[in-house]
Design a protein around this motif. Structure first.
Motif, PDB file in Angstrom:
ATOM      1  N   HIS A 293      -6.590   4.331 -12.316  1.00 42.77           N
ATOM      2  CA  HIS A 293      -6.506   5.297 -11.221  1.00 42.77           C
ATOM      3  C   HIS A 293      -6.448   6.670 -11.868  1.00 42.77           C
ATOM      4  N   VAL A 294      -7.415   7.524 -11.513  1.00 43.15           N
ATOM      5  CA  VAL A 294      -7.544   8.813 -12.203  1.00 43.15           C
ATOM      6  C   VAL A 294      -6.851   9.913 -11.401  1.00 43.15           C
ATOM      7  N   TYR A 295      -6.056  10.727 -12.121  1.00 43.16           N
ATOM      8  CA  TYR A 295      -5.339  11.851 -11.502  1.00 43.16           C
ATOM      9  C   TYR A 295      -5.529  13.104 -12.355  1.00 43.16           C
ATOM     10  N   PHE A 296      -5.396  14.263 -11.736  1.00 44.25           N
ATOM     11  CA  PHE A 296      -5.276  15.488 -12.531  1.00 44.25           C
ATOM     12  C   PHE A 296      -3.889  15.543 -13.164  1.00 44.25           C
ATOM     13  N   ASP A 297      -2.876  15.134 -12.420  1.00 40.86           N
ATOM     14  CA  ASP A 297      -1.510  15.138 -12.947  1.00 40.86           C
ATOM     15  C   ASP A 297      -0.941  13.743 -12.775  1.00 40.86           C
ATOM     16  N   PHE A 411     -19.084   6.950  -4.236  1.00 38.18           N
ATOM     17  CA  PHE A 411     -17.691   7.015  -3.791  1.00 38.18           C
ATOM     18  C   PHE A 411     -17.472   5.993  -2.661  1.00 38.18           C
ATOM     19  N   ALA A 412     -18.435   5.937  -1.750  1.00 35.38           N
ATOM     20  CA  ALA A 412     -18.329   4.978  -0.639  1.00 35.38           C
ATOM     21  C   ALA A 412     -18.382   3.542  -1.172  1.00 35.38           C
ATOM     22  N   GLN A 413     -19.268   3.311  -2.159  1.00 35.11           N
ATOM     23  CA  GLN A 413     -19.359   1.955  -2.745  1.00 35.11           C
ATOM     24  C   GLN A 413     -18.032   1.554  -3.378  1.00 35.11           C
ATOM     25  N   MET A 414     -17.408   2.528  -4.087  1.00 38.18           N
ATOM     26  CA  MET A 414     -16.134   2.224  -4.753  1.00 38.18           C
ATOM     27  C   MET A 414     -15.074   1.857  -3.711  1.00 38.18           C
ATOM     28  N   ALA A 415     -15.016   2.655  -2.643  1.00 36.67           N
ATOM     29  CA  ALA A 415     -13.998   2.404  -1.615  1.00 36.67           C
ATOM     30  C   ALA A 415     -14.198   1.026  -0.992  1.00 36.67           C
ATOM     31  N   LEU A 416     -15.462   0.673  -0.726  1.00 40.57           N
ATOM     32  CA  LEU A 416     -15.728  -0.625  -0.099  1.00 40.57           C
ATOM     33  C   LEU A 416     -15.423  -1.775  -1.053  1.00 40.57           C
ATOM     34  N   LEU A 417     -15.764  -1.573  -2.342  1.00 37.02           N
ATOM     35  CA  LEU A 417     -15.476  -2.621  -3.332  1.00 37.02           C
ATOM     36  C   LEU A 417     -13.976  -2.907  -3.377  1.00 37.02           C
ATOM     37  N   VAL A 418     -13.191  -1.825  -3.440  1.00 38.11           N
ATOM     38  CA  VAL A 418     -11.735  -1.997  -3.513  1.00 38.11           C
ATOM     39  C   VAL A 418     -11.242  -2.684  -2.240  1.00 38.11           C
ATOM     40  N   ALA A 419     -11.791  -2.266  -1.098  1.00 38.00           N
ATOM     41  CA  ALA A 419     -11.345  -2.849   0.175  1.00 38.00           C
ATOM     42  C   ALA A 419     -11.666  -4.344   0.227  1.00 38.00           C
ATOM     43  N   VAL A 420     -12.871  -4.713  -0.216  1.00 38.95           N
ATOM     44  CA  VAL A 420     -13.262  -6.134  -0.177  1.00 38.95           C
ATOM     45  C   VAL A 420     -12.417  -6.925  -1.176  1.00 38.95           C
ATOM     46  N   GLU A 421     -12.205  -6.346  -2.378  1.00 36.90           N
ATOM     47  CA  GLU A 421     -11.381  -7.050  -3.372  1.00 36.90           C
ATOM     48  C   GLU A 421      -9.971  -7.262  -2.846  1.00 36.90           C
ATOM     49  N   ARG A 442     -15.957  12.151   3.216  1.00 43.58           N
ATOM     50  CA  ARG A 442     -14.764  12.580   2.454  1.00 43.58           C
ATOM     51  C   ARG A 442     -15.186  13.099   1.072  1.00 43.58           C
ATOM     52  N   ALA A 443     -16.137  12.387   0.447  1.00 43.16           N
ATOM     53  CA  ALA A 443     -16.608  12.796  -0.889  1.00 43.16           C
ATOM     54  C   ALA A 443     -17.262  14.175  -0.814  1.00 43.16           C
ATOM     55  N   LEU A 444     -18.079  14.391   0.216  1.00 44.41           N
ATOM     56  CA  LEU A 444     -18.772  15.682   0.345  1.00 44.41           C
ATOM     57  C   LEU A 444     -17.769  16.810   0.612  1.00 44.41           C
ATOM     58  N   GLU A 445     -16.697  16.488   1.341  1.00 39.41           N
ATOM     59  CA  GLU A 445     -15.647  17.503   1.574  1.00 39.41           C
ATOM     60  C   GLU A 445     -14.976  17.893   0.258  1.00 39.41           C
ATOM     61  N   CYS A 446     -14.773  16.891  -0.608  1.00 40.31           N
ATOM     62  CA  CYS A 446     -14.150  17.173  -1.920  1.00 40.31           C
ATOM     63  C   CYS A 446     -15.035  18.122  -2.719  1.00 40.31           C
ATOM     64  N   VAL A 447     -16.340  17.837  -2.724  1.00 34.10           N
ATOM     65  CA  VAL A 447     -17.273  18.688  -3.475  1.00 34.10           C
ATOM     66  C   VAL A 447     -17.242  20.100  -2.890  1.00 34.10           C
ATOM     67  N   GLU A 448     -17.191  20.178  -1.570  1.00 31.10           N
ATOM     68  CA  GLU A 448     -17.176  21.487  -0.911  1.00 31.10           C
ATOM     69  C   GLU A 448     -15.934  22.289  -1.310  1.00 31.10           C
ATOM     70  N   LEU A 461     -13.904  12.037  -8.008  1.00 30.10           N
ATOM     71  CA  LEU A 461     -13.807  12.523  -6.622  1.00 30.10           C
ATOM     72  C   LEU A 461     -12.492  12.043  -6.001  1.00 30.10           C
ATOM     73  N   GLY A 462     -12.098  10.829  -6.349  1.00 25.84           N
ATOM     74  CA  GLY A 462     -10.811  10.305  -5.871  1.00 25.84           C
ATOM     75  C   GLY A 462      -9.667  11.188  -6.343  1.00 25.84           C
ATOM     76  N   ALA A 463      -9.734  11.627  -7.607  1.00 25.74           N
ATOM     77  CA  ALA A 463      -8.682  12.504  -8.149  1.00 25.74           C
ATOM     78  C   ALA A 463      -8.699  13.853  -7.430  1.00 25.74           C
ATOM     79  N   VAL A 464      -9.902  14.362  -7.140  1.00 28.60           N
ATOM     80  CA  VAL A 464     -10.004  15.640  -6.418  1.00 28.60           C
ATOM     81  C   VAL A 464      -9.355  15.492  -5.044  1.00 28.60           C
ATOM     82  N   SER A 465      -9.609  14.335  -4.406  1.00 33.28           N
ATOM     83  CA  SER A 465      -9.087  14.150  -3.042  1.00 33.28           C
ATOM     84  C   SER A 465      -7.558  14.109  -3.031  1.00 33.28           C
ATOM     85  N   GLU A 466      -6.933  13.824  -4.187  1.00 34.45           N
ATOM     86  CA  GLU A 466      -5.463  13.755  -4.234  1.00 34.45           C
ATOM     87  C   GLU A 466      -4.840  14.970  -4.921  1.00 34.45           C
TER      88      GLU A 466
END
Ligand code: FAD
Length: 486
Positions: A293-297, A411-421, A442-448, A461-466
């Motif tokens: 799980h990737v974080y800035f902090d 990003f969407a593929q990752m979220a779905l993979l985790v959800a299915v797993e 959500r990913a496009l909002e992070c980039v924005e 992108l997950g780290a950016v979102s958090e």
């Protein structure tokens, strides 16, 4: 100000990378005064926590051949695979009279679980294609007849292959062997923390320690793992990209029921760097890893929900007998992850400063090859006509291997993979598209938020979102500074 020692090379960081660079450099030029700085406890070290799979082909995904940087990364991994057997011998020789046994395991079984087919089928195909192209031996394995695993009903593997030349080492043993080799070669150790770089006329001339002492140096190598970000922030804006932490949890367990795995067993690399692996450590002990799980902090410890996913995934998809095993030890390490997920290797755009970090998920394996590369630069050997790792120069702009829309899709593929797993099953009247669309949005909002259109890997992108507002501003400032660069 106290001067303690003058060095030709100060290496900041005493993980697998820092020590490997120190040993390789000392082996090339015995006259150099080399100092390695780092506390003996190695706080946050990824190397201490690593499963230390020496995997090259098992890491291949459908994207490995797509971009020059991905191909250079694969070339680095192949070079490391070639070097490892000789590297362990050289470490043992350099350690002189101190014998440090290093446990190593040969063979890697790559298994694709029923829940990971969305992304994993492409990785399995890519591993076979790469192995065939490069003449790497592998065997297809009947996924329904894998004796060493006992997955839960409905979670059995659907595909498997065995790579006989790929395996693992015990990371803790290798670190002890590197320590012994460094000491056998006369490398000076300073058990302290570097708080800042010392500069004069824009060049780095040494480091300042938390004790207040200064170490003057002819060259400084940053091999500080995920903590490198703190020192990068002291450089002029836009010099080197920000560094994040890929937090990883793993555990060592003692078998109570069933047999420990006889070789490495792992899943293929999946979108977002997810995956499970088991490494035998001898006498019924297994290393079970690892979350990512990737974080800035990075938080001080792993989230319970992430640990839960590791354990339930392992028991369901690999071996339900492991539920009876006794936990001996937990590992929590911080992988050094760059914004573009590629390593930072070689000369920085600041005179006398070098980088050996950003290795993310496979830095333990790459260490001997990275050490060779850095030692070549530090000992002023003849510059190679073609530097295969120039693409990893620390002063580069972030490498983009896809478009922003592709990044949102990943990003969407990752979220779905985790959800299915994690057991998501939708009623037949729904498709997964509404969920995927929300994730893409959500990913496009992070980039924005970052202000510059940049295609980042899904876990970044997950780290950016958090991330908090300060971090977002910092990354946005960095991106706008480098945006106009070629
Ligand atoms: C759970 C997990 C499993 C992994 N599995 C594998 C695997 O199977 N195969 C593989 O190849 N890779 C694996 N990795 C990745 C691998 O561990 C890393 O890529 C690699 O070990 C990084 O080594 P390093 O020396 O750069 O960093 P680290 O090992 O983190 O070392 C950095 C050192 O620098 C010290 N330091 C930091 N800041 C300072 C400072 N300011 N002054 C002095 N010292 C400082 C730290 O305390 C630390 O000891 C895994 C990582 C994790 C977390």
């Amino acid at each position: 100000m106290v001067m303690v020692v003058t060095a030709d090379v100060v290496i900041v960081g005493n993980g697998a990378l820092g020590l490997s660079v120190a040993v390789e450099t000392a082996l090339r030029d015995r006259s150099l005064r080399i100092v390695v700085v780092g506390s003996e406890a190695r706080p946050g070290s990824a190397s201490v926590a690593a499963g230390a799979m020496l995997n090259c082909f098992a890491e291949v995904t459908g994207r490995t051949g797509e971009h020059p940087a991905s191909r250079a990364k694969f070339a680095l991994a192949r070079e490391a695979a070639r070097l490892w057997p000789g590297w362990l011998e050289r470490l043992a020789e350099a350690a002189r009279h101190v014998a440090v046994p290093v446990r190593s395991t040969r063979g890697t079984l790559v298994v694709l679980g029923a829940r990971s087919t969305g992304d994993g089928v492409g990785s399995m195909r890519a591993i076979r294609a790469a192995a065939e192209e490069h003449g790497e031996p592998f065997q297809d394995v009947d996924p329904y007849g894998i004796g060493v695993l006992e997955a839960e009903a409905g979670d059995q593997p659907v595909d498997a292959l065995y790579l006989e030349n790929e395996g693992a080492v015990d990371a803790r043993h290798v670190l002890a062997s590197l320590d012994a080799a460094a000491s056998g070669l006369g490398v000076t150790r300073v058990a302290d923390e570097v708080v800042s770089l010392v500069t004069a006329k824009d060049a780095v001339t040494g480091v300042r320690l938390s004790s207040g002492a200064t170490l003057p140096a002819g060259a400084v190598v940053l091999a500080t793992g995920a903590a490198s970000g703190r020192l990068i922030e002291q450089l002029p804006p836009g010099t080197v990209q920000p560094l994040l932490s890929g937090t990883g949890v793993a555990l060592e367990t003692q078998r109570v029921r069933g047999e420990a795995v006889p070789y490495v067993v792992r899943t293929p690399t999946l979108v977002g760097g997810c995956g499970l692996h088991a490494v035998p450590l001898g006498n019924g002990v297994e290393y079970l890893g690892a979350t990512n799980h990737v974080y800035f902090d990075a938080p001080a410890g792993p989230r319970l929900g992430i640990v839960q996913a590791l354990l339930s995934g392992y028991i369901a998809q690999f071996d339900r007998n492991i539920a009876f095993s006794a936990v001996r030890r937990w590992h929590y390490g911080l992988r050094p992850v760059t914004l573009d997920t590629f390593p930072l290797l070689g000369r920085a755009p600041v005179p006398r400063l070098f980088f050996a970090t950003g290795t993310y998920r496979d830095g333990f394996h790459s260490a001997p090859a990275i050490a060779r590369h850095l030692a070549g630069l530090l000992t002023d050997g003849p510059a190679p006509e073609h530097d295969p790792y120039a693409v990893f120069a620390p002063g580069r702009k972030p490498i983009e291997t896809m478009t922003v829309d592709d990044a949102a899709e990943r990003f969407a593929q990752m979220a779905l993979l985790v959800a299915v797993e994690r057991g998501m099953r939708l009623p037949y009247i729904f498709g997964a598209e509404p969920i995927a669309a929300a994730c893409r949005q959500r990913a496009l909002e992070c980039v924005e938020q970052l202000g510059v259109p940049v295609a980042l890997a899904p876990e970044i992108l997950g780290a950016v979102s958090e991330a908090d507002a300060n971090r977002i501003r910092q990354v946005a400032d960095y991106l706008s500074t480098v945006a106009t660069r070629p």
